[in-house]
Design an enzyme around this catalytic site. Sequence first.
Site, PDB file in Angstrom:
ATOM      1  N   HIS A 132       1.912   4.849  -2.700  1.00  0.00           N
ATOM      2  CA  HIS A 132       2.140   6.267  -2.400  1.00  0.00           C
ATOM      3  C   HIS A 132       3.540   6.680  -2.820  1.00  0.00           C
ATOM      4  CE1 HIS A 132      -1.549   7.176  -0.291  1.00  0.00           C
ATOM      5  NE2 HIS A 132      -1.351   6.248   0.631  1.00  0.00           N
ATOM      6  N   GLU A 189      -4.476   8.318  -2.712  1.00  0.00           N
ATOM      7  CA  GLU A 189      -4.949   7.053  -2.153  1.00  0.00           C
ATOM      8  C   GLU A 189      -5.316   6.073  -3.269  1.00  0.00           C
ATOM      9  OE1 GLU A 189      -4.671   6.116   0.811  1.00  0.00           O
ATOM     10  OE2 GLU A 189      -4.315   8.009   1.855  1.00  0.00           O
ATOM     11  N   HIS A 195       0.829  -1.204   0.000  1.00  0.00           N
ATOM     12  CA  HIS A 195       0.000   0.000   0.000  1.00  0.00           C
ATOM     13  C   HIS A 195       0.866   1.257   0.000  1.00  0.00           C
ATOM     14  CE1 HIS A 195      -3.664   2.364   1.281  1.00  0.00           C
ATOM     15  NE2 HIS A 195      -2.714   3.151   1.761  1.00  0.00           N
ATOM     16  N   GLU A 196       1.811   1.320   0.928  1.00  0.00           N
ATOM     17  CA  GLU A 196       2.643   2.518   1.031  1.00  0.00           C
ATOM     18  C   GLU A 196       3.565   2.671  -0.174  1.00  0.00           C
ATOM     19  OE1 GLU A 196       1.864   4.666   3.129  1.00  0.00           O
ATOM     20  OE2 GLU A 196       0.578   3.391   4.362  1.00  0.00           O
TER      21      GLU A 196
END
Length: 272
Positions: free
Chosen positions: A42, A67, A38-39
């Site tokens: 980003h 996001e 997930h990160e």
Amino acid sequence: GRLDVSTHPFCGGVSEDVRMTTRYSEDNFVEALMGIIHETGHARYNQSLPTDRALPVSSYRSMGIHEGQSLFFEMQLGRSPAFLSLIQPLIVEHLCDGKQPPYMALDNLEKIYTEVHPCFIRVDADEITYPAHIILRYEIERDLIEGNIEVDDIPELWQQKMKDYLGLDVAGDHQNGCMQDIHWPMGAFGYFPSYTLGAMVAAQLFATQKKAMPDIEAQIQNGNLSPTFDWLKTNIWSQGRKYSTAELMTRATGKPLTASYFKNHLKERYLG
């Protein structure tokens, strides 16, 4: 960039130096692995923005789009059968000493990664129940800002909404209830909807990518992720804040942001 450990996973920094964190649980490797994936979404967005950071146009478009990149990585790519097929041998090698127990078989791993059950903590929620966590928070902060409720009303409202939306009882448990997020204490009101907007962005981008590159899932399964990343870099990351969200999504997918792709994604993954 670099990866560290923290209580709550996050990503920050500038394109030349992106810092990521995750957290580890000894009885649930999925939490840390998906947190990192997930990160990384980003981080890749931050690293690929236009390099002239002196200009506002070089910044990210919005937190909804930001996001959208992390949820593209985690939910669309990271939990897809193609990607799980790619990483399953690595999971067995590093977590099971190379010996595959039945619960690490690919078909069971897919079930682990797409398990649906209501839980108290937003960041641990599956993609089916996650929007309920967002709606709950949005309704509370909306009523706070409009002056319809006071801060002291939050615990009781939270308890009632958790029962109504998720069937869970958090009476007297503020740690797993209204104190679990950092957003309100740090003044980030109005942020929570960006997560569900991001889920919509991610679904729309991945559906468009699969249509543009029919063999993309086979490429992912074979470990060739470059076409996926190159498409995102061309259509989203490198554009910075050049266009409005509606125009950015229209240029990338042919349509402004719509919930229909996210709905179809959930139906195909969980009902198909």
